[in-house]
Scaffold this motif. Sequence first.
Motif, short mmCIF file in Angstrom:
data_model
loop_
_atom_site.label_atom_id
_atom_site.label_comp_id
_atom_site.label_asym_id
_atom_site.label_seq_id
_atom_site.Cartn_x
_atom_site.Cartn_y
_atom_site.Cartn_z
N ARG A 274 0.71 -1.13 -0.07
CA ARG A 274 -0.29 0.36 0.46
C ARG A 274 0.76 1.27 0.22
NH1 ARG A 274 -5.91 -0.03 -0.87
NH2 ARG A 274 -5.90 -1.87 -0.77
N LYS A 275 1.73 0.77 0.19
CA LYS A 275 2.87 2.66 0.75
C LYS A 275 3.46 2.79 -0.44
CE LYS A 275 6.45 0.55 2.42
NZ LYS A 275 7.63 0.67 3.23
N GLU A 276 3.30 1.96 -2.42
CA GLU A 276 2.89 2.47 -3.69
C GLU A 276 2.19 3.45 -3.81
OE1 GLU A 276 6.34 1.11 -2.32
OE2 GLU A 276 4.88 -0.34 -2.77
#
Length: 326
Positions: free
Chosen positions: A70-72
């Motif tokens: 989800r950091k992307e």
Amino acid sequence: MCLSFALQGPHFLEFLSWTVTSDCEMILKCKVTNVSKETRVKWFKDGVELLHAVYEPTGVSTFTVPQVTRKELGVYRAVVSDSRGEDQSVLELIDDEFERLLQQLNKQCALSAGPVGIQCTAQGFKLYCSLKYYLSCMNTSWHFKDKRIDLQERTKPGSSMQKVWIEILGPTEADKGKYTLEMFDGQETHKRSLDLSGQAFADALLEHQRLKQVEFAEKNRARVTKGLPDVVAIMENKSLCLTCFAEGDPAPEMFWLKNDREVTSTGQYNIKNENKSSTLTINHVTMEDSGNYSIFVRNKHGSQTVLVTVSVYKRGEKPRADAVQM
């Protein structure tokens, strides 16, 4: 969503876009044209520069993410510039676009899944499937004889970054049959199966029973729980007491040895065995009592030996520097 602002000088021939490879990597890519030796391409995510982007002489620039999380999620921007001007391309990897990316990743991860294997343990069977990597958002389920296996006392599903598994605890003949792992990527269901019947089941059950016996023996074998120092030093004519504790089921036999020969309660030697402990007392030690001593414990499940070196020194001498002084 991609935006481009064309300017004089270098500009984008292909705007920012993403692809998912068969290795389950995400590659962001763009291509610039009308470049010179001084042309530079920089990448940013949410305003922060990405330092590991690659710019090739062909004008292609890429940024690779080996494992997507989800950091992307965010807004990516590539800027090409030189003294003649600059151009930029923006990719908003958010909301529906990010969900489309996850669906493609789920699909590639499911396609990368190998065959279902089996690992026998002392507790039962562990059926597993290896993937390039496993996404927590992937919908997986295990089935036995085409019926979904729901969480129960005898089954325990789990996952790691590169593996999905289910444990069958305390297996019986009723667990013989076909097992299937289903992986839903958001659009399609991908399946991997293992037929655990016939000789395959018989071999697995036999190995489980063997490992169960090994675990039981290891748990109950004789072992020293509170041992001895490596080296003890004692002055001549003093008395030395060495005590060792052991456990096991059945309760272990305990023997003392000096230079690999059994020591018995005779003369200056006295051995006292109590519940889970044994004490060797050497009264009025002499220089001849120096040597390698050991405690040997055993029961029907196994044994252990712990060594201790006894160093006797004369009054006025210094004991060994590495010894525990008694």
